[in-house]
Write an enzyme that holds these catalytic residues in place. Structure first.
Site, PDB file in Angstrom:
ATOM      1  N   ASP A 180     -25.272  49.474  -3.660  1.00  0.00           N
ATOM      2  CA  ASP A 180     -25.845  50.590  -2.751  1.00  0.00           C
ATOM      3  C   ASP A 180     -26.312  50.065  -1.317  1.00  0.00           C
ATOM      4  O   ASP A 180     -26.778  50.894  -0.206  1.00  0.00           O
ATOM      5  CB  ASP A 180     -26.992  51.313  -3.619  1.00  0.00           C
ATOM      6  CG  ASP A 180     -26.440  52.650  -4.297  1.00  0.00           C
ATOM      7  OD1 ASP A 180     -25.263  53.009  -4.015  1.00  0.00           O
ATOM      8  OD2 ASP A 180     -27.059  53.034  -5.047  1.00  0.00           O
ATOM      9  N   GLN A 205     -30.035  54.665 -10.296  1.00  0.00           N
ATOM     10  CA  GLN A 205     -29.866  56.069  -9.527  1.00  0.00           C
ATOM     11  C   GLN A 205     -31.136  56.647  -9.303  1.00  0.00           C
ATOM     12  O   GLN A 205     -32.181  56.469  -9.547  1.00  0.00           O
ATOM     13  CB  GLN A 205     -28.963  56.942 -10.638  1.00  0.00           C
ATOM     14  CG  GLN A 205     -28.870  58.121 -10.220  1.00  0.00           C
ATOM     15  CD  GLN A 205     -27.688  58.357  -9.103  1.00  0.00           C
ATOM     16  OE1 GLN A 205     -26.735  57.663  -9.529  1.00  0.00           O
ATOM     17  NE2 GLN A 205     -27.649  59.143  -8.143  1.00  0.00           N
ATOM     18  N   LYS A 222     -19.348  58.490 -11.696  1.00  0.00           N
ATOM     19  CA  LYS A 222     -19.225  56.881 -11.142  1.00  0.00           C
ATOM     20  C   LYS A 222     -18.666  56.283 -12.465  1.00  0.00           C
ATOM     21  O   LYS A 222     -17.713  55.409 -12.257  1.00  0.00           O
ATOM     22  CB  LYS A 222     -20.668  56.192 -10.985  1.00  0.00           C
ATOM     23  CG  LYS A 222     -21.181  56.666  -9.424  1.00  0.00           C
ATOM     24  CD  LYS A 222     -22.740  56.438  -9.381  1.00  0.00           C
ATOM     25  CE  LYS A 222     -22.968  56.871  -8.036  1.00  0.00           C
ATOM     26  NZ  LYS A 222     -24.469  56.950  -7.998  1.00  0.00           N
TER      27      LYS A 222
END
Ligand code: NAD
Length: 277
Positions: free
Chosen positions: A111, A88, A44
């Site tokens: 997300d 994460q 990322k």
């Protein structure tokens, strides 16, 4: 379907947006030292760098108390240099994933895992939606796969892939069936699919005798094996399907590219250039 090539195109679009918007920041929080998560976070960062975004890389030891993780999320929520923010997963066992993911400011939640963004998707008023299902939709659009009236079968029901995938396909007027670990006779459903999305994590689960001729098969699954990364879809499907996404080189690169696109969206929300729904 060439996810790598389409991801390149998306990155080009994002780079232009970054130029237009000026400086843009994506922050990641990684708790613990899970090797796969470490790889994902590093990728990322590499992607963000390439399109000219600023990267804020926060790492905490595996035994960090929940309050300290929440405090870091709050700090980044309030930081004007942070447009997109993601935590994460998976998180270490002592941390409550729902509590932590819910604490991200919805405008920054690239997300799409806060109850607010998940609820907006459910209501058909999308805010942030996860990068993987967004990437799959972009592949379908790019390859002009008709969704309206199509029978779509999604295998997998996780909050990060299967559920948002099913909702996006429903919004695109497909007739959607969701299959999962307790589905009886999976092939009975998959054989009916014009669009089949496999998001399970069981190598080779979907075999040629389970797909309809001329259908589109999207392989989200990624499993690490000694032979490299493998998907959920067996090679035998290629002879039957009109389109199949490869692993690697299909949904993976699209996920990475769409996260960057979502960070641009987050910047627009935060700067009042786009109303948050
Ligand atoms: P998950 O483990 O949370 O969910 C897996 C789903 O598969 C569950 O809903 C379960 O009900 C279903 N399932 C399990 N066994 C099954 C079976 N035998 N038959 C039918 N359904 C079954 O995983 P996830 O986070 O949704 O990820 C799914 C896969 O996609 C994993 O391999 C993951 O690595 C991969 N993934 C890839 C990308 C990408 O960018 N390509 C992004 C996210 C996840």
């Amino acid at each position: 379907m060439d996810g790598k090539a389409l991801a390149e195109k998306v990155r080009g679009e994002v780079a232009k947006d970054v130029e237009e918007l000026g400086s843009l920041g994506l922050a990641t929080i990684l708790v613990g030292d899970d090797p796969a998560s470490d790889v994902y976070v590093s990728l990322k960062h590499k992607d963000a760098n390439e399109v000219g975004m600023r990267l804020i890389d926060k790492r905490l030891p595996a035994n960090t108390p929940e309050d300290d993780v929440l405090a870091l999320v709050e700090e980044l929520n309030a930081d004007d240099g942070v447009d997109g923010l993601l935590v994460q997963t998976p998180l270490p066992d002592h941390l409550d994933e729902f509590t932590i993911l819910s604490s991200v400011r919805p405008e920054k939640d690239v997300d799409g895992l806060t109850p607010q963004n998940a609820g907006l998707l459910y209501l058909g008023r999308n805010g942030h939606v996860g990068a993987t299902p967004l990437g799959v939709m972009r592949l379908l659009t790019e390859y002009r796969v008709p969704t309206a009236g199509a029978r779509a079968v999604v295998v997998g029901r996780s909050p990060i892939v299967g559920k948002p995938m099913a909702l996006l396909l429903l919004q695109a007027n497909a007739t959607v069936t969701v299959c999962h670990s307790r589905t009886d006779d999976l092939a009975r459903h998959t054989l009916d699919a014009d669009i089949l999305v496999a998001a399970v994590g069981v190598p080779g689960l979907i075999t040629g005798d389970m797909v309809k001729a001329g259908s589109t098969v999207i392989d989200v699954g990624i499993t690490r094996t000694d032979a490299g990364l493998v998907g959920d879809v067996d090679q035998s499907v290629a002879e039957l399907a009109a389109y199949v996404t490869p692993v690697p080189g299909g949904v993976g690169p699209m996920t990475r590219a769409m996260l960057l696109a979502s960070t641009v969206k987050a910047a627009r929300y935060r700067r009042g250039l786009l109303p948050f729904p």
